[in-house]
Design an enzyme around this catalytic site. Structure first.
Site, PDB file in Angstrom:
ATOM      1  N   GLU A  30       0.849  -1.203   0.000  1.00 35.62           N
ATOM      2  CA  GLU A  30       0.000   0.000   0.000  1.00 35.62           C
ATOM      3  C   GLU A  30       0.880   1.247   0.000  1.00 35.62           C
ATOM      4  OE1 GLU A  30      -0.907   2.069   3.132  1.00 35.62           O
ATOM      5  OE2 GLU A  30      -0.386   0.696   4.752  1.00 35.62           O
ATOM      6  N   LYS A  90      -5.234  10.824   0.337  1.00 38.93           N
ATOM      7  CA  LYS A  90      -5.325   9.452   0.857  1.00 38.93           C
ATOM      8  C   LYS A  90      -6.548   8.808   0.203  1.00 38.93           C
ATOM      9  CE  LYS A  90      -6.535   7.196   5.242  1.00 38.93           C
ATOM     10  NZ  LYS A  90      -6.835   7.436   6.657  1.00 38.93           N
ATOM     11  N   VAL A 110      -5.139   0.271   2.511  1.00 39.16           N
ATOM     12  CA  VAL A 110      -5.257  -1.177   2.330  1.00 39.16           C
ATOM     13  C   VAL A 110      -6.509  -1.498   1.501  1.00 39.16           C
ATOM     14  CG1 VAL A 110      -5.678  -3.359   3.547  1.00 39.16           C
ATOM     15  CG2 VAL A 110      -3.911  -1.789   4.361  1.00 39.16           C
ATOM     16  N   ASP A 142     -16.924   4.846  13.439  1.00 39.43           N
ATOM     17  CA  ASP A 142     -15.732   4.813  12.591  1.00 39.43           C
ATOM     18  C   ASP A 142     -15.142   3.403  12.499  1.00 39.43           C
ATOM     19  OD1 ASP A 142     -13.458   5.301  11.137  1.00 39.43           O
ATOM     20  OD2 ASP A 142     -12.734   6.941  12.405  1.00 39.43           O
ATOM     21  N   SER A 144     -13.020   1.050   9.715  1.00 37.97           N
ATOM     22  CA  SER A 144     -12.268   1.178   8.460  1.00 37.97           C
ATOM     23  C   SER A 144     -12.860   0.306   7.355  1.00 37.97           C
ATOM     24  CB  SER A 144     -10.813   0.784   8.685  1.00 37.97           C
ATOM     25  OG  SER A 144     -10.134   0.763   7.449  1.00 37.97           O
ATOM     26  N   ASP A 146     -11.190  -1.041   5.287  1.00 37.63           N
ATOM     27  CA  ASP A 146     -10.231  -2.147   5.075  1.00 37.63           C
ATOM     28  C   ASP A 146     -10.887  -3.479   5.437  1.00 37.63           C
ATOM     29  OD1 ASP A 146      -8.373  -0.167   4.543  1.00 37.63           O
ATOM     30  OD2 ASP A 146      -7.085  -0.602   6.273  1.00 37.63           O
ATOM     31  N   LYS A 163      -4.148  -0.896  13.528  1.00 35.75           N
ATOM     32  CA  LYS A 163      -3.369   0.214  14.058  1.00 35.75           C
ATOM     33  C   LYS A 163      -3.661   0.428  15.537  1.00 35.75           C
ATOM     34  CE  LYS A 163      -5.426   2.354  11.190  1.00 35.75           C
ATOM     35  NZ  LYS A 163      -6.167   3.390  10.480  1.00 35.75           N
TER      36      LYS A 163
HETATM   37  N1  PSU Z   1      -0.999   1.756   9.384  1.00 40.29           N
HETATM   38  C1  PSU Z   1       0.058   2.586   9.511  1.00 40.29           C
HETATM   39  N2  PSU Z   1       0.104   3.702   8.775  1.00 40.29           N
HETATM   40  C2  PSU Z   1      -0.861   3.994   7.895  1.00 40.29           C
HETATM   41  C3  PSU Z   1      -1.968   3.115   7.727  1.00 40.29           C
HETATM   42  C4  PSU Z   1      -1.984   2.011   8.499  1.00 40.29           C
HETATM   43  O1  PSU Z   1       0.952   2.345  10.288  1.00 40.29           O
HETATM   44  O2  PSU Z   1      -0.771   5.017   7.230  1.00 40.29           O
HETATM   45  C5  PSU Z   1      -3.014   3.421   6.692  1.00 40.29           C
HETATM   46  C6  PSU Z   1      -3.261   2.184   5.838  1.00 40.29           C
HETATM   47  O3  PSU Z   1      -3.165   2.571   4.495  1.00 40.29           O
HETATM   48  C7  PSU Z   1      -4.671   1.770   6.191  1.00 40.29           C
HETATM   49  C8  PSU Z   1      -5.285   3.104   6.488  1.00 40.29           C
HETATM   50  O4  PSU Z   1      -5.305   1.092   5.154  1.00 40.29           O
HETATM   51  O5  PSU Z   1      -4.275   3.759   7.255  1.00 40.29           O
HETATM   52  C9  PSU Z   1      -6.603   3.002   7.204  1.00 40.29           C
HETATM   53  O6  PSU Z   1      -7.148   4.259   7.307  1.00 40.29           O
HETATM   54  P1  PSU Z   1      -8.642   4.436   7.884  1.00 40.29           P
HETATM   55  O7  PSU Z   1      -8.528   4.134   9.354  1.00 40.29           O
HETATM   56  O8  PSU Z   1      -8.967   5.868   7.590  1.00 40.29           O
HETATM   57  O9  PSU Z   1      -9.511   3.456   7.145  1.00 40.29           O
HETATM   58 MN    MN Z   2     -12.381   5.789   9.257  1.00 40.50          MN
END
Ligand code: PSU
Ligand code: MN
Length: 306
Positions: A30, A90, A110, A142, A144, A146, A163
């Site tokens: 990614e 993003k 992802v 919230d 993700s 993913d 994360k």
């Molecule tokens: N983990 C990290 N750094 C990041 C991400 C994950 O250490 O930048 C990114 C990945 O690309 C993941 C995204 O898919 O954050 C998820 O973001 P959100 O929580 O907005 O769905």
């Molecule tokens: Mn989100």
């Protein structure tokens, strides 16, 4: 050419195309971690290190990104450099049509990388941590994308859990609801990104890359078009103390709330805040686990091709 374009709405880099055509191992990477997850210019250096780790494991890296509206599978160093320029966005899976129409340039999360990898026929993807169910999601909702994308793309994702800003228990529950199999490599615990143990167990443990390749083949034989979440703890030498991480995450979340940061801006904000609050420790750990996951993904792809 035009007809080709219509069948494959993305640009496949030549080394990636050749490897896929010959059945050689390929790992998708990614790039939201490059555009938004890590500080610049460290992030470009990290992108190169992740590709090197995939190569050292015998596989071809394919970093996914969107450049001026074109979805690229196997971005070159010059192309990746555009992700640290102002204006890079993003991009989650749902943002891809907007990116095409508006000719945006950005890093793929992802979820978007899963869509591109499945389209290109790449079976393994590596990341640091997936997005999950965020802490406080019972109020904010919230979760993700993913997770949902994992349930509908036949791609295995190697990560160190969700994360640190996510709720590990709720993320595991949601993965179960979505029907995403979860397997630990060298661990019986669901990792917590910077720390090796979130406090939750994984349903199954695999002995190594060969066994994970067997899981992927089993999913295919079952006719399943869903992903596999492969969790791999941060290398012990780089792991942070869970208490320290929890305290920093609490502080970062309070700051984000006070500033009204939400939606897809939240993750990048929290990651930057954690790095500041831990005097750079989380960054070092993030780089170590990203590299270890890229190497493991390379070994899994190699086992799968063998
Ligand atoms: N983990 C990290 N750094 C990041 C991400 C994950 O250490 O930048 C990114 C990945 O690309 C993941 C995204 O898919 O954050 C998820 O973001 P959100 O929580 O907005 O769905
Ligand atoms: Mn989100």
């Amino acid at each position: 050419m035009a007809a080709d374009r219509m069948r494959t709405p993305f640009k496949l880099a030549e080394p990636v195309r050749q490897a896929l055509a010959a059945g050689r191992p390929v790992v998708a990477l990614e790039s939201a971690v490059v555009s938004h997850g890590l500080p610049h210019p460290v992030s470009l250096d990290a992108a190169a290190r992740l590709e090197a780790a995939v190569r050292a494991a015998g596989a071809v890296p394919a970093t996914v990104a969107v450049l001026a509206g074109e979805l690229v599978v196997g971005a070159s160093p010059e192309e990746l450099a555009r992700l640290v320029e102002p204006g890079a966005v993003k991009l989650a899976a749902r943002d891809l049509p907007a990116a095409v129409v508006r000719r945006l340039t950005g890093g793929t999360t992802v979820s978007a990388t899963l869509a591109a990898a499945e389209g290109a026929g790449i079976a393994v993807l590596a990341t640091g941590g997936i997005g999950g169910v965020h802490l406080g999601a019972e109020v904010t909702g919230d979760v993700s994308p993913d997770l949902v994308e994992l349930s509908r793309r036949a791609v295995a994702v190697v990560c160190s859990g969700a994360k640190a800003v996510c709720d590990a228990g709720r993320t595991l529950e949601y993965l179960e609801t979505l029907g995403v199999p979860v397997v630990g490599v060298g661990t019986g615990r669901f990792p917590c990104f910077y720390a090796a143990d979130s406090g939750y167990a994984v349903p199954f443990t695999a002995s190594g890359p060969d066994e994970v390749a067997r899981w992927i083949r089993a999913l295919r034989r079952l006719g399943e078009r869903r992903g596999l979440l492969v969790v791999h703890p941060v290398p012990a030498r780089a792991a942070l103390d869970p208490g320290t991480v929890r305290a920093a995450v609490g502080q970062a979340r309070r700051e984000a709330e006070a500033r009204g940061v939400a939606g897809k801006d939240l993750t990048p904000y929290l990651l930057a805040a954690l790095n500041r609050l831990t005097a750079g420790k989380t960054l070092e750990t993030n780089l170590a686990l990203l590299e270890a996951n890229a190497a493991l993904a390379g070994r899994i792809a190699t086992a799968l091709a063998g």
